[in-house]
Design an enzyme around this catalytic site. Structure first.
Site, PDB file in Angstrom:
ATOM      1  N   LYS A 164     -42.848 -76.129  70.244  1.00  0.00           N
ATOM      2  CA  LYS A 164     -42.145 -76.972  69.263  1.00  0.00           C
ATOM      3  C   LYS A 164     -40.642 -76.775  69.412  1.00  0.00           C
ATOM      4  CE  LYS A 164     -42.273 -77.960  64.249  1.00  0.00           C
ATOM      5  NZ  LYS A 164     -42.884 -77.588  62.951  1.00  0.00           N
ATOM      6  N   SER A 211     -44.891 -81.338  60.318  1.00  0.00           N
ATOM      7  CA  SER A 211     -43.810 -81.649  61.237  1.00  0.00           C
ATOM      8  C   SER A 211     -44.128 -81.343  62.694  1.00  0.00           C
ATOM      9  CB  SER A 211     -42.554 -80.892  60.822  1.00  0.00           C
ATOM     10  OG  SER A 211     -42.769 -79.494  60.922  1.00  0.00           O
ATOM     11  N   SER A 227     -47.220 -77.714  58.195  1.00  0.00           N
ATOM     12  CA  SER A 227     -46.816 -78.405  59.425  1.00  0.00           C
ATOM     13  C   SER A 227     -47.613 -78.090  60.682  1.00  0.00           C
ATOM     14  CB  SER A 227     -45.342 -78.140  59.712  1.00  0.00           C
ATOM     15  OG  SER A 227     -44.578 -79.017  58.941  1.00  0.00           O
TER      16      SER A 227
HETATM   17  N1  GLN Z   1     -44.345 -81.435  54.845  1.00  0.00           N
HETATM   18  C1  GLN Z   1     -43.780 -80.228  54.360  1.00  0.00           C
HETATM   19  C2  GLN Z   1     -42.296 -80.398  54.220  1.00  0.00           C
HETATM   20  O1  GLN Z   1     -41.834 -81.432  54.535  1.00  0.00           O
HETATM   21  C3  GLN Z   1     -44.097 -79.076  55.274  1.00  0.00           C
HETATM   22  C4  GLN Z   1     -43.267 -79.008  56.469  1.00  0.00           C
HETATM   23  C5  GLN Z   1     -43.519 -77.767  57.295  1.00  0.00           C
HETATM   24  O2  GLN Z   1     -44.524 -77.097  57.125  1.00  0.00           O
HETATM   25  N2  GLN Z   1     -42.557 -77.453  58.144  1.00  0.00           N
HETATM   26  O3  GLN Z   1     -41.598 -79.536  53.823  1.00  0.00           O
END
Ligand code: GLN
Length: 447
Positions: free
Chosen positions: A49, A124, A148
């Site tokens: 990532k 994400s 995410s």
């Molecule tokens: N969707 C969640 C957020 O926007 C989690 C994102 C993540 O785990 N990095 O914060």
């Protein structure tokens, strides 16, 4: 695509050919899962990532503000991979600074879901999950602050695992919300997830929140025959749509016939989970992102004064969602609102952990949906609050610091994967993987 376990038995020469094949296939794909094809070291290629540092690689967290920034040092997880016959290969697309649930906020454009190109892969870590699902990566690393890893894995029909907070070093991970972030594996199956988890975990003096005990490997000792007690949180389930509820009920039945014991619980005040998470995560994000000022990292805007330099760099460099979170975070930390929002959210965070601890007195694992629906259509989640709401099943686990694993259990009527997650006690990854291996067998998901 061959599994990580198989790939680890290949010779150097075979792996070199495999890497070429993967690169060619990934370049021919139009999913936009990869945003770069850098490689580092020798061994089985693992997709990384774009918020994890590989020394000498570009790293941007999919943000314009970090354009041109080169990672000056190696994340601990990358060093660990290299010592286990793996290497970093390719950068995966993601939501900007890991803030999002769809991978639509990336500076590099959206990633598509391999099961239906008109849908999002989740986020994400959407690039990581889409690439593994599409057979253009053997396995990938993602990061999970509020879901995410698990949610894109669920949307793409692959396995995603978030370790206990403190299990995997955050050294070299771009900080989003430091008290919630963990790096973890996204793989084709549970065994590969255990292998990759084993490889990256471990105490690291470079991360002050890294736990310093109990590091035995799991992949070789996983036991799908172990009979476990699995809890259902009854008031969780009704919030998911009907297809998810059906898949949940079927999975529960299958687990019961495999000899596991099911117990029922409720959780109080789960309606506050989302507010609690978005107060704490944005507060930490606003603080962490203050460092991107055009002086030290990445892209610098034109300006005549120092103040204009900060202002222009941040205005031009951050995307809309990131700006929204910086504003929210600074608001909840501001002197007039600190007690009412930030302090209160910290207290609620404790109450959430207390409730999980009480439930875990009677069970080994909790089974929960990962998301209330399957992957939505690209562009359909217009309202940010709608998006935040879709995190309802994943965020409490980060707030409590617990380990969890998402695995595909069924497909809906449109052929879209449905994932469910198992949640374990803090530092009990052994039980988490035993349960996941058993669940993978009994649900018999067809890719
Ligand atoms: N969707 C969640 C957020 O926007 C989690 C994102 C993540 O785990 N990095 O914060």
């Amino acid at each position: 695509m061959i599994t990580l376990k198989e790939a680890l038995t290949k010779t150097k020469e075979e792996l070199a050919i495999l890497r070429e094949e993967i690169e060619a296939k990934a370049k021919a794909s139009d999913l936009n899962a990869y945003i770069g094809f850098e490689s580092s070291g020798e061994g089985v290629p693992i997709l990384i990532k774009d918020n994890i540092q590989v020394q000498g690689w570009s790293i941007t967290s999919a943000s314009k503000i970090l354009q041109g920034y080169i990672a000056p040092y190696e994340a601990t997880v990358i060093k660990n991979l290299k010592s286990k016959g793996m290497m970093a290969f390719g950068r995966a697309n993601m939501d900007e600074f890991a803030m999002g649930s769809t991978t639509e906020s990336s500076f590099y454009g959206i990633t598509k879901n391999p099961h239906d190109a008109s849908r999002v892969p989740g986020g994400s870590s959407g690039g990581s999950a889409a690439a593994v699902a599409a057979g253009i990566a053997i396995a990938a690393l993602g990061s999970d602050t509020g879901g995410s890893i698990r949610q894109p894995a669920a949307y793409c029909g692959v396995v995603g695992m978030k370790p206990t907070y403190g299990r995997v070093s955050r050294y070299g991970l771009s900080a989003y919300a430091s008290s919630l972030d963990q790096i973890g594996p996204i793989t084709q199956n549970v065994e590969d997830a255990a292998i990759l988890y084993d490889a990256i975990k471990g105490h690291d003096p470079m991360d002050s929140t890294s736990a310093d005990f109990d590091w035995e490997d799991i992949a070789n000792t996983m036991n799908a025959e172990r009979k476990l007690t699995i809890a259902v949180i009854d008031n969780y389930i009704s919030e998911a749509n009907e297809e998810i509820q059906i898949a949940y009920a079927q999975t529960l039945k299958a687990l019961e016939s495999a000899g596991h014991t099911i117990v029922h619980h409720t959780m109080q005040n789960t309606k506050y989970d989302i507010a609690t998470y978005y107060i704490l995560a944005t507060a930490e994000a606003a603080t962490n992102l203050a460092r991107f000022d055009g002086v030290r990292y990445g892209r610098r805007a034109e300006a005549k004064t120092t103040e204009a330099l900060f202002f222009n760099t941040r205005s031009e460099g951050f995307g809309e969602e990131v700006k929204r979170r910086i504003l929210l975070g600074n608001f909840v930390l501001s002197s007039g609102f600190y007690e009412a929002y930030y302090v209160k959210a910290q207290k609620v965070r404790h109450l959430i952990l207390d409730q999980f601890n009480a439930i875990f007195k009677t069970c080994d694992l909790i089974l929960s949906p990962v998301a209330p629906s399957v992957a939505p259509k690209i562009g359909s989640v217009g309202d940010p609050l709608e998006m935040y709401k879709s995190d309802m099943y994943t965020i409490a686990i980060n707030l409590a610091g617990l380990p969890a694993i998402s695995l595909p259990v069924a497909k809906n009527s449109e052929g879209m994967p449905i994932g469910l997650q198992l949640i374990a006690k803090a530092f009990d990854e052994k039980t988490l993987f035993d349960g996941a291996l058993s669940m993978e067998k009994v649900v018999n998901y067809q890719h």
